[in-house]
Design a protein around this motif. Structure first.
Motif, PDB file in Angstrom:
ATOM      1  N   VAL A 162     -12.166  -2.022   5.892  1.00 16.32           N
ATOM      2  CA  VAL A 162     -11.345  -2.680   6.907  1.00 16.32           C
ATOM      3  C   VAL A 162     -10.284  -1.681   7.376  1.00 16.32           C
ATOM      4  O   VAL A 162      -9.579  -1.100   6.542  1.00 16.32           O
ATOM      5  N   PRO A 163     -10.140  -1.442   8.671  1.00 17.57           N
ATOM      6  CA  PRO A 163      -9.083  -0.538   9.145  1.00 17.57           C
ATOM      7  C   PRO A 163      -7.714  -1.026   8.686  1.00 17.57           C
ATOM      8  O   PRO A 163      -7.470  -2.231   8.597  1.00 17.57           O
ATOM      9  N   SER A 164      -6.838  -0.089   8.402  1.00 21.25           N
ATOM     10  CA  SER A 164      -5.527  -0.482   7.906  1.00 21.25           C
ATOM     11  C   SER A 164      -4.430   0.390   8.492  1.00 21.25           C
ATOM     12  O   SER A 164      -4.671   1.510   8.952  1.00 21.25           O
ATOM     13  N   VAL A 165      -3.221  -0.148   8.458  1.00 25.67           N
ATOM     14  CA  VAL A 165      -2.005   0.575   8.820  1.00 25.67           C
ATOM     15  C   VAL A 165      -1.102   0.509   7.600  1.00 25.67           C
ATOM     16  O   VAL A 165      -0.722  -0.583   7.166  1.00 25.67           O
ATOM     17  N   TYR A 177      -8.221   7.724   2.534  1.00 23.58           N
ATOM     18  CA  TYR A 177      -8.821   6.548   3.128  1.00 23.58           C
ATOM     19  C   TYR A 177      -9.009   6.791   4.630  1.00 23.58           C
ATOM     20  O   TYR A 177      -8.048   6.720   5.411  1.00 23.58           O
ATOM     21  N   PRO A 178     -10.228   7.078   5.056  1.00 27.10           N
ATOM     22  CA  PRO A 178     -10.447   7.509   6.446  1.00 27.10           C
ATOM     23  C   PRO A 178     -10.156   6.453   7.500  1.00 27.10           C
ATOM     24  O   PRO A 178      -9.914   6.802   8.660  1.00 27.10           O
ATOM     25  N   LEU A 179     -10.162   5.172   7.143  1.00 30.04           N
ATOM     26  CA  LEU A 179      -9.918   4.121   8.127  1.00 30.04           C
ATOM     27  C   LEU A 179      -8.453   3.695   8.176  1.00 30.04           C
ATOM     28  O   LEU A 179      -8.123   2.725   8.847  1.00 30.04           O
ATOM     29  N   ALA A 180      -7.602   4.414   7.470  1.00 25.97           N
ATOM     30  CA  ALA A 180      -6.180   4.031   7.400  1.00 25.97           C
ATOM     31  C   ALA A 180      -5.329   4.939   8.282  1.00 25.97           C
ATOM     32  O   ALA A 180      -5.462   6.167   8.240  1.00 25.97           O
ATOM     33  N   ARG A 181      -4.467   4.328   9.078  1.00 28.14           N
ATOM     34  CA  ARG A 181      -3.408   5.047   9.778  1.00 28.14           C
ATOM     35  C   ARG A 181      -2.193   4.994   8.851  1.00 28.14           C
ATOM     36  O   ARG A 181      -1.646   3.920   8.613  1.00 28.14           O
ATOM     37  N   GLN A 182      -1.788   6.148   8.307  1.00 30.93           N
ATOM     38  CA  GLN A 182      -0.795   6.183   7.239  1.00 30.93           C
ATOM     39  C   GLN A 182       0.506   6.819   7.735  1.00 30.93           C
ATOM     40  O   GLN A 182       0.502   7.922   8.279  1.00 30.93           O
ATOM     41  N   PHE A 183       1.609   6.105   7.504  1.00 31.64           N
ATOM     42  CA  PHE A 183       2.920   6.601   7.883  1.00 31.64           C
ATOM     43  C   PHE A 183       3.610   7.182   6.651  1.00 31.64           C
ATOM     44  O   PHE A 183       4.259   6.467   5.879  1.00 31.64           O
ATOM     45  N   TYR A 184       3.458   8.486   6.484  1.00 34.17           N
ATOM     46  CA  TYR A 184       4.105   9.219   5.384  1.00 34.17           C
ATOM     47  C   TYR A 184       5.270  10.008   5.959  1.00 34.17           C
ATOM     48  O   TYR A 184       5.143  10.634   7.018  1.00 34.17           O
TER      49      TYR A 184
END
Length: 225
Positions: A162-165, A177-184
């Motif tokens: 499941v795509p994630s933010v 996790y390739p489907l994750a938009r990650q705010f680091y």
């Protein structure tokens, strides 16, 4: 985890009944390896790849209030009591949800909520503390996008593709996790792994604005529509 003739035998941990020859599997702090890799290393194994395969949840496990008429944005606003430094500010969560288009269905899950009053969004619904673990997994499995901090929900979303933010900040690093938009946030003290209150007022999380997360959700929904 003592060896048996059939391979490995996993037993519940009880200090007084630890079998001879057992290997204790422990979570290593400040380690960039996935947990499954950490455990394998403690047994002298190297994993060339690691995947998580969860059984698909049947439709009847979805709570009756799960939105059926629109793609659902499923959120987990609180990660755990392990550290306060994963927690995106409550006012940021509220502002972000209220920035979402009014026709987007928003469902909050988990055992705790950051909110004392629900956000002013016409399609916001809370199931916090009102799902079983299978229902929790079913909600994330059927989500159009999952949103949250590094958490159990984030890992379940990855397992179900499941795509994630993910709002990370600077407590820990990013995930493979390739489907994750990650705010680091690469602030000088990150990753800190700090379990006491942050001396910098969680600057790493506060620089991730509600509009940034809202835009990431919109891009994710646009990409799958």
């Amino acid at each position: 985890m003592p060896a048996s003739t059939d391979g490995l035998l996993i037993v519940p941990y009880q200090q007084e009944t630890i079998p001879a020859g057992s290997i204790g599997l422990m979570y290593l702090q400040r380690h960039r390896l996935a947990i499954v890799e950490q455990m394998a290393l403690q047994m002298g194994l190297r994993l060339s790849e690691h995947t998580t395969s969860l059984p698909r949840r049947p439709p009847e496990e979805l709570p009756s209030s799960f939105p059926k008429d629109a793609p659902a944005v499923v959120m987990q606003t609180v990660a755990s009591a392990w550290t306060p430094n994963k927690q995106w500010p409550k006012e940021y969560w509220q502002q972000m949800i209220e920035l979402l288009a009014p026709d987007i269905a928003v469902l909050e899950v988990g055992t705790e909520s950051v909110f004392d009053q629900p956000p002013a969004h016409p399609r916001f619904r809370s199931l916090v503390g009102r799902t079983t673990m299978p229902q929790f997994a079913a909600c994330i499995q059927e989500a159009a996008v999952f949103v949250g901090p590094p958490s159990g929900g984030m890992h379940v979303a990855h397992a179900y593709q499941v795509p994630s933010v993910v709002v990370i900040g600077g407590y820990e690093g990013t995930y493979p996790y390739p489907l994750a938009r990650q705010f680091y946030s690469p602030v000088p003290c990150a990753p800190c792994w700090l379990r006491t209150d942050c001396p910098y007022d969680k600057k790493c999380l506060r620089q991730i604005t509600p509009a940034m997360v809202r835009d990431a959700i919109k891009k994710t929904l646009d990409a799958i529509s």
